[in-house]
Design a protein around this motif. Structure first.
Motif, PDB file in Angstrom:
ATOM      1  N   ALA A  11     -20.441 -54.290 -35.404  1.00 43.60           N
ATOM      2  CA  ALA A  11     -18.984 -54.272 -35.270  1.00 43.60           C
ATOM      3  C   ALA A  11     -18.556 -53.495 -34.031  1.00 43.60           C
ATOM      4  N   LEU A  12     -19.238 -52.397 -33.743  1.00 45.40           N
ATOM      5  CA  LEU A  12     -18.933 -51.636 -32.531  1.00 45.40           C
ATOM      6  C   LEU A  12     -19.234 -52.476 -31.294  1.00 45.40           C
ATOM      7  N   HIS A  13     -20.350 -53.164 -31.300  1.00 44.76           N
ATOM      8  CA  HIS A  13     -20.686 -54.045 -30.170  1.00 44.76           C
ATOM      9  C   HIS A  13     -19.656 -55.157 -30.014  1.00 44.76           C
ATOM     10  N   ARG A  15     -16.507 -55.010 -30.798  1.00 42.60           N
ATOM     11  CA  ARG A  15     -15.297 -54.408 -30.205  1.00 42.60           C
ATOM     12  C   ARG A  15     -15.469 -54.241 -28.697  1.00 42.60           C
ATOM     13  N   LEU A  16     -16.653 -53.803 -28.280  1.00 43.35           N
ATOM     14  CA  LEU A  16     -16.920 -53.638 -26.849  1.00 43.35           C
ATOM     15  C   LEU A  16     -16.950 -54.980 -26.132  1.00 43.35           C
ATOM     16  N   ALA A  18     -15.143 -57.458 -26.653  1.00 43.96           N
ATOM     17  CA  ALA A  18     -13.774 -57.954 -26.466  1.00 43.96           C
ATOM     18  C   ALA A  18     -13.136 -57.393 -25.193  1.00 43.96           C
ATOM     19  N   THR A  89      -9.752 -49.065 -27.468  1.00 42.80           N
ATOM     20  CA  THR A  89     -10.382 -49.948 -28.452  1.00 42.80           C
ATOM     21  C   THR A  89     -10.853 -49.166 -29.675  1.00 42.80           C
ATOM     22  N   LEU A  90     -11.468 -48.012 -29.455  1.00 42.94           N
ATOM     23  CA  LEU A  90     -11.979 -47.230 -30.587  1.00 42.94           C
ATOM     24  C   LEU A  90     -10.867 -46.606 -31.413  1.00 42.94           C
ATOM     25  N   ASP A  93      -8.882 -48.843 -34.207  1.00 42.71           N
ATOM     26  CA  ASP A  93      -9.418 -49.016 -35.559  1.00 42.71           C
ATOM     27  C   ASP A  93     -10.618 -48.098 -35.716  1.00 42.71           C
ATOM     28  N   ARG A  94     -10.372 -46.891 -36.155  1.00 45.71           N
ATOM     29  CA  ARG A  94     -11.440 -45.887 -36.253  1.00 45.71           C
ATOM     30  C   ARG A  94     -12.388 -46.115 -37.425  1.00 45.71           C
ATOM     31  N   LEU A  96     -13.662 -49.348 -37.939  1.00 43.47           N
ATOM     32  CA  LEU A  96     -14.320 -50.622 -37.612  1.00 43.47           C
ATOM     33  C   LEU A  96     -14.147 -51.635 -38.740  1.00 43.47           C
ATOM     34  N   GLY A  97     -12.919 -51.815 -39.131  1.00 44.26           N
ATOM     35  CA  GLY A  97     -12.622 -52.778 -40.187  1.00 44.26           C
ATOM     36  C   GLY A  97     -13.043 -52.316 -41.565  1.00 44.26           C
TER      37      GLY A  97
END
Length: 139
Positions: A11-13, A15-16, A18, A89-90, A93-94, A96-97
């Motif tokens: 999920a972190l990847h 976000r990055l 995007a 980005t971080l 949404d701290r 990550l959904g």
């Protein structure tokens, strides 16, 4: 079914990915840095968890790293813009959904890297602490 750890890192990847910069995970630095910049997510270390009993739960403060790299004549401004976009980005949404309890980035450690025959690189490592809980350290 992926483990909570893998789901959070994926999920972190995502976000990055995007962001305008190219986002890779666990890759080596390519020969060419895209004009928009490059981000490489390193899985990092989950560290030693705090354990609570009844029911058993493992509370991690997993330290992942994001390597941010830019190249070009205006690399200081490009690096600053890239770091700011990661922060935005971080903080949007701290969790990550809802996959983790909290995501917190630390300040980057930037360095200038000379490249023979090309514009210098500006790079930095951004530590990212992922707070999450699992019922089993292997699942």
């Amino acid at each position: 079914m992926p483990t909570p750890r893998e789901s959070i890192l994926a999920a972190l990847h995502a976000r990055l990915a995007a962001l305008p910069a190219t986002a890779l995970r666990g890759e080596v630095l390519p020969e060419r840095v895209p004009a928009e910049g490059l981000l490489i997510l390193r899985d990092g270390e989950p560290g030693e968890p705090e354990v609570t009993l009844s029911p058993v739960a493992y509370h991690y403060q997993h330290r992942a790293e994001i390597e941010a790299v830019v190249q070009g004549a205006d690399r200081d401004a490009a690096f600053d813009a890239l770091i700011a976009s990661i922060g935005t980005t971080l903080t949007a949404d701290r969790t990550l959904g809802g996959l983790c309890d909290w995501v917190e980035a630390e300040a980057p450690r930037p360095v200038d890297l000379p490249v023979e025959g090309a514009a210098s690189l500006k790079a930095g490592v951004i530590p990212v602490v992922l707070h999450y809980t699992t019922a089993d350290p292997l699942v």
